[in-house]
Motif scaffolding. Structure first.
Motif, short mmCIF file in Angstrom:
data_model
loop_
_atom_site.label_atom_id
_atom_site.label_comp_id
_atom_site.label_asym_id
_atom_site.label_seq_id
_atom_site.Cartn_x
_atom_site.Cartn_y
_atom_site.Cartn_z
N VAL A 150 0.85 -1.19 0.00
CA VAL A 150 0.00 0.00 0.00
C VAL A 150 0.88 1.24 0.00
O VAL A 150 1.87 1.30 0.72
CB VAL A 150 -0.90 0.04 1.26
N GLU A 151 0.54 2.21 -0.82
CA GLU A 151 1.17 3.52 -0.72
C GLU A 151 0.10 4.59 -0.91
O GLU A 151 -1.02 4.29 -1.31
CB GLU A 151 2.30 3.69 -1.75
N ARG A 152 0.46 5.83 -0.58
CA ARG A 152 -0.54 6.89 -0.68
C ARG A 152 0.06 8.07 -1.42
O ARG A 152 1.19 8.46 -1.15
CB ARG A 152 -0.97 7.31 0.73
N VAL A 153 -0.70 8.61 -2.36
CA VAL A 153 -0.24 9.80 -3.08
C VAL A 153 -1.30 10.88 -2.91
O VAL A 153 -2.46 10.59 -2.67
CB VAL A 153 -0.01 9.50 -4.59
N PRO A 154 -0.87 12.17 -3.05
CA PRO A 154 -1.81 13.26 -2.77
C PRO A 154 -2.95 13.36 -3.79
O PRO A 154 -4.06 13.72 -3.44
CB PRO A 154 -0.94 14.52 -2.80
N SER A 155 -2.66 13.09 -5.08
CA SER A 155 -3.72 13.30 -6.07
C SER A 155 -3.55 12.34 -7.24
O SER A 155 -2.52 11.67 -7.37
CB SER A 155 -3.67 14.74 -6.59
N TRP A 156 -4.56 12.31 -8.11
CA TRP A 156 -4.52 11.44 -9.28
C TRP A 156 -3.31 11.72 -10.17
O TRP A 156 -2.80 10.81 -10.83
CB TRP A 156 -5.81 11.60 -10.10
N ALA A 157 -2.84 12.95 -10.15
CA ALA A 157 -1.72 13.31 -11.02
C ALA A 157 -0.47 12.49 -10.70
O ALA A 157 0.35 12.21 -11.56
CB ALA A 157 -1.40 14.81 -10.88
N GLU A 158 -0.36 12.05 -9.44
CA GLU A 158 0.83 11.30 -9.04
C GLU A 158 0.70 9.79 -9.28
O GLU A 158 1.68 9.05 -9.10
CB GLU A 158 1.14 11.52 -7.55
N VAL A 159 -0.48 9.35 -9.66
CA VAL A 159 -0.71 7.90 -9.75
C VAL A 159 0.17 7.21 -10.79
O VAL A 159 0.81 6.20 -10.48
CB VAL A 159 -2.21 7.60 -9.99
N PRO A 160 0.26 7.74 -12.02
CA PRO A 160 1.08 7.02 -13.02
C PRO A 160 2.53 6.86 -12.58
O PRO A 160 3.11 5.78 -12.73
CB PRO A 160 0.96 7.92 -14.27
N ALA A 161 3.10 7.89 -11.99
CA ALA A 161 4.50 7.80 -11.56
C ALA A 161 4.64 6.77 -10.43
O ALA A 161 5.62 6.02 -10.38
CB ALA A 161 4.99 9.16 -11.09
N ALA A 162 3.66 6.74 -9.53
CA ALA A 162 3.72 5.78 -8.42
C ALA A 162 3.64 4.35 -8.97
O ALA A 162 4.39 3.47 -8.54
CB ALA A 162 2.59 6.04 -7.43
N ALA A 163 2.74 4.14 -9.93
CA ALA A 163 2.60 2.80 -10.52
C ALA A 163 3.90 2.41 -11.21
O ALA A 163 4.38 1.28 -11.07
CB ALA A 163 1.43 2.79 -11.50
N ALA A 164 4.47 3.37 -11.95
CA ALA A 164 5.71 3.08 -12.67
C ALA A 164 6.84 2.75 -11.69
O ALA A 164 7.59 1.78 -11.88
CB ALA A 164 6.10 4.28 -13.53
N ALA A 165 6.92 3.53 -10.64
CA ALA A 165 8.00 3.30 -9.66
C ALA A 165 7.85 1.92 -9.03
O ALA A 165 8.84 1.20 -8.83
CB ALA A 165 7.95 4.39 -8.58
N TYR A 166 6.61 1.54 -8.73
CA TYR A 166 6.36 0.22 -8.14
C TYR A 166 6.85 -0.88 -9.08
O TYR A 166 7.55 -1.82 -8.67
CB TYR A 166 4.87 0.06 -7.84
N LEU A 167 6.48 -0.76 -10.35
CA LEU A 167 6.82 -1.82 -11.31
C LEU A 167 8.33 -1.88 -11.56
O LEU A 167 8.92 -2.97 -11.60
CB LEU A 167 6.08 -1.59 -12.64
N ILE A 168 8.93 -0.70 -11.68
CA ILE A 168 10.36 -0.66 -12.00
C ILE A 168 11.19 -1.20 -10.83
O ILE A 168 12.12 -1.98 -11.01
CB ILE A 168 10.78 0.77 -12.41
N ALA A 169 10.79 -0.82 -9.62
CA ALA A 169 11.54 -1.26 -8.44
C ALA A 169 11.54 -2.79 -8.33
O ALA A 169 12.47 -3.37 -7.78
CB ALA A 169 10.94 -0.65 -7.19
N ARG A 170 10.50 -3.43 -8.83
CA ARG A 170 10.41 -4.89 -8.75
C ARG A 170 10.80 -5.57 -10.06
O ARG A 170 10.56 -6.77 -10.22
CB ARG A 170 9.00 -5.28 -8.34
N GLU A 171 11.33 -4.79 -10.96
CA GLU A 171 11.73 -5.31 -12.27
C GLU A 171 10.58 -6.03 -12.96
O GLU A 171 10.75 -7.10 -13.55
CB GLU A 171 12.96 -6.23 -12.13
N LEU A 172 9.41 -5.42 -12.86
CA LEU A 172 8.24 -5.98 -13.53
C LEU A 172 8.02 -5.26 -14.86
O LEU A 172 8.54 -4.16 -15.05
CB LEU A 172 7.00 -5.80 -12.63
N PRO A 173 7.27 -5.88 -15.77
CA PRO A 173 7.04 -5.24 -17.07
C PRO A 173 6.34 -3.88 -16.90
O PRO A 173 5.57 -3.69 -15.97
CB PRO A 173 6.11 -6.21 -17.80
#
Lengths: 470, 242, 217
Positions: C65-88
């Motif tokens: 679980v993570e929390r971001v202030p607004s929808w604008a931050e969602v794509p970057a958060a998703a990307a960071a999650y995937l990249i950190a785990r070496e996922l597609p």
């Protein structure tokens, strides 16, 4: 499903002598029992929740006809088709009929004990339809020559990891692995294409919601969701007693079921299916069939065993039963093992096919102490024994000895003489070490235990002598 | 307090000392104790076997013999449970008998429960010295809530150490006729119980129901353990009997 | 007599009803919507309490679980999650999320139903149940059920104002906003799992191996 319940004794003996099974069964005590206890304690007032669960199930059963009619009306309004089956054969015929009418060649199934009750897989295969079990446990059983499940929640609890490793190696032809994660992935990779290519999915239903006409399944693996989402036809097969009135009632039972079963606060997936897809909704089946099975349930409703119909199939009674823990589920010889099975099997499959089962419990009461809907299981088993006595189904030796013993116990003087003789006789049998190694007519006891011998005089004799002394 | 002692058929035949011990404890607690002479059995074996008619005959006899006393006390959770928890169901078709059964049930107690909660026994004469482990019998525990009562009484004995076993609340496998019908399963459960009890290293296994104790002792002895004592809680609490 | 009528008549005989009765007797219970016992506690009383409970429970069930202030931050958060785990970084999403700036965050996201070979699925949720850390997903033309099911990784965006205390509150919201249940209501509590072999919990049975929850707001 074929029934072997009258072989309980022999099957139990085999189970006790099977070291692999004994090793596997340990996990029932190690995992399920503390899991349920922790979940109940964490909840807070779990007893109040059990009361509520009992009341909800009772409310449903009190007006079962009306709740089912309401369920049917809502389900049809939403586009589902509702079928009623008076017995297993009719349920099988309905489902085979749906498959044939739609040119179905392959069916993916999620775990359904009602389908085991009906022997649905055999019926499908006989009609040229291939059923693929997709619950990991059920899949293991299916590839192991259609072995029956031994637990209603954890169908392969009787198998060790080693046995599964051997089986996968033999059936999949891949290098043998004992890593449980790797075994799960192996099954996932084999089953995924089946989900995508099957024409029909068959599920059970843990609950039917009358308010909305929905079927509800609780699963952890996600195979239940796949079976009800991907194929173009979904068939849900379940018993008529599974109906609950409202979504609020459902919420309570969804708190009870997983905590009682595995100690989880909720299962990974709770899937509620209502009708067929609306316009624009691209996934989900085009046809949704709901098959409501009676198979003895309406009869139980009118009997002294009707409380059994509250059952929500959590398995807590068997997990906590010392007899189940000792012999496992196969000894019971049908779909439903443990205390709930000992009540249900004679009711559904016929007392003559399962007359041993009501006797296969010590009456310890642990099952009813954990039952989420407070079914008095030992009392129901006792009532079945009464039914057997009334129907003359007990062996004459047992009936005669009970009558003789009862008669003498009601004649105080005779009883006094009888027990005085017995006390002396047993003392003699005990000999010098005061232990009876072989009890006449009591081999059941002395095959595995000594019988401590009495002192030689009854309390009644000693007390009378003492009173006379004073 | 005018108390009737229900000896129970197992104590009568197999271990009279249990009843004498109960008698001694009740007197020490200040009770006037009577032992109705014609008593035999509460009817539980017939009831559990489904022979309702026989069970009813015996229940009627028990009610005849024991109603009218202020209290009825039994050195057995299982037989006390029969009267307290099951007579109502057994007598339900006879309103007059049912009323009497309910009245009897209300004044019927298992021995340790009675000593702690009704008679409020202050001290016990037992002189057992050593460690014991307590087996909670199923009916007493789950039908009557007998759990702390025996431990509380044993705690009054200076030289007794209670070592709790794991799975103390799990059935020993006796189960009345179950022990004969399914001897091998029963033996297996007794084995588990003996293992858990012996793992504590206690000198004695103590319990409140003779059926369980005969089962546990029988298995212990068969396995060659002649050392661990198996005692009824009344025997331990009462100490020497005259 | 049809099996339906036979079964219903047997039920009536068993409950001592001579003839079909009027379903109107059910109306009071249906209308009352009486709730049963539920976990209590101070967490139910405030927004932050709900979010804390939701996060704790979801984490306990192996979601992240993570929390971001607004929808604008969602794509970057998703990307960071995937990249950190070496996922597609290629994914499918609900059509209702098509307008988010996924490409700007380096993700290749297609808004379409999942076909079975997609490795990442991105959804939002109808609401979330704090009590059990659970998503309540409704099927629909813009909210495909398979997106949260077929891919190995499921990312779900949860607006904080959509976190409700209990399952019953989710159902109340469903009635209020949608009138009736869609074809599928799926409550999802973490990655799919099985314990069928030796009662050992293994994640990723038939559904996702991992579930990442992004709280927004």
């Amino acid at each position: 499903m074929e029934i072997h319940s009258n072989d309980f004794k022999a099957r139990a003996r085999e189970a006790l002598a099977n070291p692999n099974l004994q090793k596997a069964l340990k996990l029932v005590q190690v995992k399920f029992v503390p899991g349920r206890a922790a979940a109940a304690a964490e909840f807070g007032d779990f007893e109040a929740l059990r009361d509520a669960g009992r009341d909800i199930r009772n409310r449903a059963l009190e007006n079962l006809d009306l709740w089912l009619e309401r369920f049917e009306q809502e389900a049809i309004r939403r586009g589902a088709r509702v079928h009623w089956a008076r017995d297993a054969a009719e349920a099988n015929a309905i489902i085979v009929g749906i498959a044939q009418a739609n040119g179905v060649k392959k069916v993916v199934k999620s775990k359904s004990m009602v389908s085991e009750e009906c022997g649905l897989n055999d019926a499908l295969e006989a009609a040229g339809v291939t059923p693929v079990e997709t619950d990991l446990g059920e899949y293991i059983l299916q590839i192991n020559d259609h072995e029956p499940p031994s637990h209603i929640v954890a169908p392969v609890i009787h198998k060790t990891r080693d046995e599964v490793s051997d089986l996968f190696h033999a059936k999949h032809g891949k290098p043998r692995t004992e890593d449980i994660g790797a075994l799960c992935r192996e099954a996932r990779e084999i089953l995924r294409p089946h989900f995508l290519s099957a024409d029909m999915g068959i599920s059970g239903a843990n609950f039917l919601v009358a308010e909305t006409g929905s079927t509800v399944i609780v699963t952890n693996e996600g195979n239940g969701r796949l079976c009800t989402t991907v194929p173009r036809i979904h068939v849900a097969l379940t018993g008529i007693e599974k109906v609950v009135p409202t979504l609020e009632d459902l919420s309570v039972l969804l708190r009870l079921l997983p905590r009682s079963a595995t100690g989880q606060p909720i299962t990974n997936y709770v899937s509620m299916n209502t009708g067929v897809a609306g316009s624009g909704d691209s996934d989900g089946p085009e046809q949704f069939h709901i098959v409501l099975l009676d198979n003895g349930r309406s009869r139980v409703l009118g009997s002294e065993l009707k409380e059994m119909l509250r059952c929500i199939r959590c398995g807590a009674c068997m997990n906590h039963c010392p007899v189940y823990q000792a012999v496992g589920g196969h000894a019971y010889g049908w779909v439903y093992p443990g205390p709930m099975g000992s009540v249900l099997t004679p009711s559904y499959a016929g007392m003559e096919h399962a007359h041993e089962l009501p006797h296969t419990a010590t009456g310890c009461g642990q099952c009813s102490a954990v039952c989420p809907v407070r079914i008095p299981l030992p009392e129901l088993m006792r009532k079945e024994r009464e039914m057997q006595v009334e129907a003359g189904l007990r062996p004459w030796q047992e009936r005669l000895s009970l009558k003789l013993w009862g008669w003498s116990a009601s004649q105080s003087w005779l009883y006094g003489i009888g027990t005085a003789i017995a006390a002396r006789f047993l003392k003699r049998l005990g000999g010098a070490d005061k232990l009876i190694h072989r009890l006449p007519l009591g081999g059941g006891w002395t095959d595995g235990r000594d019988f401590p011998a009495p002192a030689g005089k009854t309390f009644r004799e000693l007390y009378r002598a003492r009173k006379n002394l004073h | 307090m005018r108390v009737a002692l229900f000896v129970t058929c197992l104590a009568d035949l197999m271990r009279p000392n249990v009843a004498f011990a109960a008698l001694k404890l009740l007197k020490l607690a200040g009770c006037t104790v009577e032992v109705p002479e014609t008593q035999t059995c509460c009817g539980q074996p017939a009831y559990n076997s489904g022979d309702r008619a026989t069970a009813l005959t015996l229940a009627r006899k028990v009610i005849d013999e024991f109603e009218g006393y202020e209290y009825v006390v039994l050195p057995s959770g299982s037989c006390a449970g029969m009267i307290r928890a099951h007579y109502e169901e057994l007598c339900k078709d006879d309103p007059a008998l049912l009323a009497r059964a309910k009245k009897l049930a209300a004044c019927t107690y298992e021995l340790t429960d009675f000593l702690v909660n009704v008679a409020k026994l202050e001290s016990v004469p037992g002189d057992f010295a050593g460690s014991i482990t307590y087996h909670d019998s199923c009916s007493g525990l789950r039908e009557l809530g007998i759990k702390q009562q025996p431990r509380q009484l044993l705690g009054k004995m200076g030289q007794v150490e209670i070592k709790e076993m794991s799975e103390a609340e799990t059935c020993c496998g006796f189960g009345g006729t179950f022990s004969l019908k399914f001897g091998d399963i029963s033996t297996k459960l007794a084995d588990n119980k003996c293992e858990n009890a012996c793992a504590t290293g206690a000198d004695a296994i103590v319990g409140g129901d003779l059926g369980c104790l005969l089962n546990i002792e029988g298995r212990l002895r068969r396995k060659g353990d002649r050392k661990t004592q198996v005692l009824h809680v009344a025997e331990v609490l009462a100490g020497k009997l005259d | 007599m049809s099996s339906r009528d036979l079964i219903l008549s047997r039920i009536r005989a068993s409950i001592g009803r001579g003839a079909p009765a009027d379903g109107a007797v059910l109306a009071p219970h249906l209308a009352a919507r009486t709730r049963g016992p539920a976990p209590g506690g101070a967490w139910r009383d405030s927004r932050e309490g709900l979010l804390q409970r939701f996060t704790e429970r979801a984490t306990a069930l192996a979601s992240t679980v993570e929390r971001v202030p607004s929808w604008a931050e969602v794509p970057a958060a998703a990307a960071a999650y995937l990249i950190a785990r070496e996922l597609p970084t290629r994914a499918v999403c609900w059509p209702s999320l098509a307008d988010q700036a996924w490409a700007g965050a380096g993700l290749q996201v297609e808004a379409r139903p999942s076909r079975g070979d997609d490795l990442v699925g991105i959804t939002s949720t109808f609401c979330a149940v704090a009590d059990t850390g659970t998503l309540m997903l409704l099927s629909g033309a813009d909210t495909h059920a398979a997106t949260s099911l077929l891919p190995e990784t499921h990312i779900a965006v949860v607006p904080v104002e959509r976190v409700v205390p209990l399952m019953e509150d989710g159902f109340a919201l469903l009635r209020a906003e949608k009138g009736e249940a869609p074809r599928a209501v799926n409550f999802v509590s973490g990655p799919s799992r099985t314990a069928d072999i030796e009662q050992t919990v293994t994640l990723g049975a038939h559904g996702p191996y991992r579930v990442h929850l992004i709280l927004v707001g």
